[in-house]
Each structure stands twice: as structure tokens, then as C-alpha cells.
Motif scaffolding. Structure first.
Motif, PDB file in Angstrom:
ATOM      1  N   ILE A 126       0.841  -1.209   0.000  1.00 43.56           N
ATOM      2  CA  ILE A 126       0.000   0.000   0.000  1.00 43.56           C
ATOM      3  C   ILE A 126       0.873   1.255   0.000  1.00 43.56           C
ATOM      4  O   ILE A 126       0.601   2.217  -0.730  1.00 43.56           O
ATOM      5  CB  ILE A 126      -0.946  -0.018   1.209  1.00 43.56           C
ATOM      6  CG1 ILE A 126      -1.964  -1.148   1.055  1.00 43.56           C
ATOM      7  CG2 ILE A 126      -1.660   1.324   1.362  1.00 43.56           C
ATOM      8  CD1 ILE A 126      -2.825  -1.369   2.278  1.00 43.56           C
ATOM      9  N   ALA A 127       1.936   1.235   0.802  1.00 42.09           N
ATOM     10  CA  ALA A 127       2.827   2.399   0.858  1.00 42.09           C
ATOM     11  C   ALA A 127       3.510   2.641  -0.481  1.00 42.09           C
ATOM     12  O   ALA A 127       3.623   3.785  -0.945  1.00 42.09           O
ATOM     13  CB  ALA A 127       3.868   2.190   1.958  1.00 42.09           C
ATOM     14  N   VAL A 128       3.957   1.572  -1.132  1.00 37.21           N
ATOM     15  CA  VAL A 128       4.635   1.704  -2.426  1.00 37.21           C
ATOM     16  C   VAL A 128       3.673   2.216  -3.493  1.00 37.21           C
ATOM     17  O   VAL A 128       4.009   3.096  -4.293  1.00 37.21           O
ATOM     18  CB  VAL A 128       5.240   0.342  -2.843  1.00 37.21           C
ATOM     19  CG1 VAL A 128       5.678   0.365  -4.306  1.00 37.21           C
ATOM     20  CG2 VAL A 128       6.416  -0.014  -1.945  1.00 37.21           C
ATOM     21  N   GLU A 129       2.457   1.682  -3.510  1.00 34.93           N
ATOM     22  CA  GLU A 129       1.494   2.075  -4.530  1.00 34.93           C
ATOM     23  C   GLU A 129       1.061   3.533  -4.385  1.00 34.93           C
ATOM     24  O   GLU A 129       0.804   4.220  -5.372  1.00 34.93           O
ATOM     25  CB  GLU A 129       0.265   1.159  -4.473  1.00 34.93           C
ATOM     26  CG  GLU A 129       0.548  -0.273  -4.907  1.00 34.93           C
ATOM     27  CD  GLU A 129       1.047  -0.356  -6.336  1.00 34.93           C
ATOM     28  OE1 GLU A 129       0.246  -0.161  -7.264  1.00 34.93           O
ATOM     29  OE2 GLU A 129       2.253  -0.607  -6.519  1.00 34.93           O
ATOM     30  N   ARG A 130       0.981   4.026  -3.155  1.00 29.56           N
ATOM     31  CA  ARG A 130       0.581   5.410  -2.952  1.00 29.56           C
ATOM     32  C   ARG A 130       1.631   6.386  -3.468  1.00 29.56           C
ATOM     33  O   ARG A 130       1.302   7.516  -3.861  1.00 29.56           O
ATOM     34  CB  ARG A 130       0.324   5.660  -1.455  1.00 29.56           C
ATOM     35  CG  ARG A 130      -1.002   5.079  -0.970  1.00 29.56           C
ATOM     36  CD  ARG A 130      -1.211   5.345   0.502  1.00 29.56           C
ATOM     37  NE  ARG A 130      -2.537   4.920   0.933  1.00 29.56           N
ATOM     38  CZ  ARG A 130      -2.958   4.965   2.196  1.00 29.56           C
ATOM     39  NH1 ARG A 130      -2.148   5.404   3.157  1.00 29.56           N
ATOM     40  NH2 ARG A 130      -4.177   4.573   2.489  1.00 29.56           N
ATOM     41  N   ARG A 131       2.893   5.966  -3.464  1.00 34.69           N
ATOM     42  CA  ARG A 131       3.971   6.843  -3.940  1.00 34.69           C
ATOM     43  C   ARG A 131       4.254   6.665  -5.427  1.00 34.69           C
ATOM     44  O   ARG A 131       4.988   7.468  -6.013  1.00 34.69           O
ATOM     45  CB  ARG A 131       5.257   6.582  -3.156  1.00 34.69           C
ATOM     46  CG  ARG A 131       5.171   6.906  -1.678  1.00 34.69           C
ATOM     47  CD  ARG A 131       6.555   6.948  -1.063  1.00 34.69           C
ATOM     48  NE  ARG A 131       7.261   5.686  -1.253  1.00 34.69           N
ATOM     49  CZ  ARG A 131       7.268   4.700  -0.367  1.00 34.69           C
ATOM     50  NH1 ARG A 131       6.557   4.806   0.766  1.00 34.69           N
ATOM     51  NH2 ARG A 131       7.953   3.589  -0.587  1.00 34.69           N
ATOM     52  N   ASN A 132       3.695   5.641  -6.038  1.00 31.88           N
ATOM     53  CA  ASN A 132       4.017   5.308  -7.428  1.00 31.88           C
ATOM     54  C   ASN A 132       3.185   6.148  -8.385  1.00 31.88           C
ATOM     55  O   ASN A 132       1.971   6.273  -8.228  1.00 31.88           O
ATOM     56  CB  ASN A 132       3.744   3.816  -7.683  1.00 31.88           C
ATOM     57  CG  ASN A 132       4.423   3.298  -8.926  1.00 31.88           C
ATOM     58  OD1 ASN A 132       4.613   4.032  -9.894  1.00 31.88           O
ATOM     59  ND2 ASN A 132       4.795   2.031  -8.903  1.00 31.88           N
ATOM     60  N   SER A 133       3.855   6.741  -9.373  1.00 30.38           N
ATOM     61  CA  SER A 133       3.124   7.527 -10.379  1.00 30.38           C
ATOM     62  C   SER A 133       2.376   6.651 -11.361  1.00 30.38           C
ATOM     63  O   SER A 133       1.487   7.125 -12.080  1.00 30.38           O
ATOM     64  CB  SER A 133       4.105   8.426 -11.141  1.00 30.38           C
ATOM     65  OG  SER A 133       5.121   7.655 -11.765  1.00 30.38           O
ATOM     66  N   HIS A 134       2.728   5.358 -11.452  1.00 27.80           N
ATOM     67  CA  HIS A 134       2.031   4.400 -12.319  1.00 27.80           C
ATOM     68  C   HIS A 134       1.664   3.170 -11.500  1.00 27.80           C
ATOM     69  O   HIS A 134       2.226   2.093 -11.685  1.00 27.80           O
ATOM     70  CB  HIS A 134       2.916   3.995 -13.510  1.00 27.80           C
ATOM     71  CG  HIS A 134       3.250   5.129 -14.423  1.00 27.80           C
ATOM     72  ND1 HIS A 134       2.343   5.662 -15.309  1.00 27.80           N
ATOM     73  CD2 HIS A 134       4.396   5.835 -14.582  1.00 27.80           C
ATOM     74  CE1 HIS A 134       2.911   6.653 -15.983  1.00 27.80           C
ATOM     75  NE2 HIS A 134       4.150   6.774 -15.555  1.00 27.80           N
TER      76      HIS A 134
END
Length: 268
Positions: A217-225
Motif C-alpha cells: 500500500i505504501a509503495v502504490e501510494r507513492r508510485n506515479s504508475h
């Protein structure tokens, strides 16, 4: 998934597989299918959906042959995992190819409706077809069935024009999120399957799955794609659709697996 569930009692007796092995014979397919589905759509956008669908079909067909020839439950589980990867590559691309090649909006809507109806019809048809095949020719027949279907499916896909990638950017596939999703789901499914016989292992894997979920969840929130994104206004409807689909699959597929296990125990 449904056609194989019906064959589980014969697979168990034919390959001397226990309950955990039979569970993996089902989940080794559904796990990579679920984990790689979102990434496969982005891969198709990058490389061209026609190419990815052809790769998925070829991989699924080859894995089906391996399943049909499996001498042990371990080989069958590995081949089922390859089937899941092939299916994940196919599914998003088939819908994209229909949309790309539709003559107009009316034709597009009709094709998408047929695509969805065909997938929906496969769910109740699987147990019927699987039961007839198992009774007539044994459990290996349910895997041989996929081979002519794949060959027939390859013909129209090969006739389609070569689709151009939607974007040449190399960062559109969320590889990090995909790796975390695969790891988290693998740990969660393993905890559920192995937990009853090895509680300490189930607890450990469950804890790892929870930690990976937070990390994902943390990675996806910071990911532009990110792997999955949709407009805020659509979240309510999509959430409701996901809940309904999840409950339906849990009841149908989970119930079918349990029923086949009860049949296997009563026969034994």
C-alpha cells in the motif's frame, strides 16, 4: 478452475496427493493469475496486446500439455502455475484487442458484452464439462481439452493486425508493486493451506503477508504508475462490484473445492 475442481478426487487417487497437494493444484493456477493480471495489462500496453496474447496462449497451451502428462503432484502444481501465468497474459489483452479492432462504438459494446458473457458462462459450464470428461476419459482429459481450444483461439489472433504499443515508456509497468503482490498473495495462500498441519508456519507466513500488504500500500501510494488506479467518482461502484465478485467466487469456487473433497473422503 471449475473444470479442474471436479477432477480433484481422481487426481488425488491417481497421483497419491493429499488435501494440501490438491489445494495447490487449484491455487497454483489462480495465484499467478490474480497476482499478474494487472501487470499484464500494462505489459500489453507497452509491447502490444496481440504479441502478449499470443505469448499467453502459447504458454497456456504448452502448460496444459505438461499438466496432462504430469507423473507426480509436484509436476502438476508447477505446470498449473505456468498455466496461471499464461492466463494472466491472455485475459487483459483479449479485451484490449476487441476494443482496438471494433469498427465503431456499437460494435465495441457488443463485443465486450460477448466477451463478458463467455467468461461468465464458463463458470457454471466448467463442472458439467469436467464431470463428463472425467467420467469418460479420466482426469487428464480436462487438461487435454485446453489444447484444441488454444489452437482454435490462435487462428483469429494471428489474423489481427499488429497492434502498436500504447506507450514506449519503460516505467509504465509497476514491477515493484507486482513483486510485492505476488509475494503477499503467495504467503497468504500458503498460510491458509499449510496452517492447519503446521500452525507455526501458517502464523509466520500470515505475519509476512500482513507486512507485505502494508508495504504494498505504501509503495502504490507513492508510485506515479500504480497497478490499479481509477477516478475518485468511480470508487463506490467499483468497490461494490469487487465485493460482489469476491463473495461470488468465494462461494462458487470455495464451495466447489469443499464438495469435491467431501466426495473424495466419502469414496475413500
Amino acid at each position: 478452475m471449475t473444470v479442474v475442481n471436479v477432477a480433484l478426487p481422481q487426481i488425488g487417487s491417481g497421483l497419491a496427493a493429499n488435501g494440501a497437494g490438491l489445494a495447490w493444484a487449484v491455487d497454483a493456477y489462480s495465484l499467478p493469475l490474480a497476482a499478474l493480471l494487472l501487470a499484464s495489462g500494462a505489459i500489453g500496453d507497452q509491447l502490444g496486446h496481440r504479441r502478449v496474447v499470443l505469448l499467453g496462449l502459447a504458454g497456456f497451451g504448452g502448460a496444459s500439455v505438461l499438466c496432462a502428462l504430469s507423473p507426480t503432484i509436484g509436476v502438476l502444481i508447477a505446470a498449473r502455475a505456468l498455466q496461471g501465468v499464461g492466463a494472466a497474459l491472455m485475459l487483459p489483452g483479449t479485451l484490449a484487442l476487441l476494443v482496438e479492432n471494433a469498427a465503431n462504438e456499437s460494435a465495441r459494446n457488443r463485443l465486450v458484452g460477448v466477451w463478458a458473457a463467455t467468461g461468465g458462462a464458463a463458470l457454471p459450464a466448467g463442472p458439467v464439462i469436467g464431470g463428463l470428461l472425467v467420467q469418460a476419459a479420466g482426469w487428464r482429459a480436462v487438461f487435454w481439452l485446453s489444447v484444441p481450444v488454444v489452437v482454435l483461439a490462435l487462428i483469429p489472433v494471428l489474423r489481427l493486425h499488429r497492434s502498436r504499443p500504447a506507450t514506449p515508456r519503460s516505467d509504465t509497468v509497476d514491477w515493484g508493486g507486482t513483486a510485492l503482490l505476488v509475494t503477499g498473495l503467495a504467503c497468504l495462500v500458503s498460510a491458509i493451506i499449510q496452517g492447519p498441519s503446521l500452525p507455526w508456519l501458517g502464523a509466520t507466513l500470515g505475519t509476512i503477508a500482513a507486512g507485505v500488504a502494508v508495504w504494498f500500500i505504501a509503495v502504490e501510494r507513492r508510485n506515479s504508475h500504480p497497478l490499479l488506479s481509477f477516478p475518485p467518482g468511480a470508487r463506490g461502484a467499483l468497490t461494490a462490484a469487487r465485493v460482489v465478485a469476491g463473495v461470488m467466487n468465494l462461494c462458487v469456487l470455495g464451495g466447489l473445492f469443499l464438495l469435491t473433497q467431501l466426495s473424495r473422503m466419502s469414496a475413500g
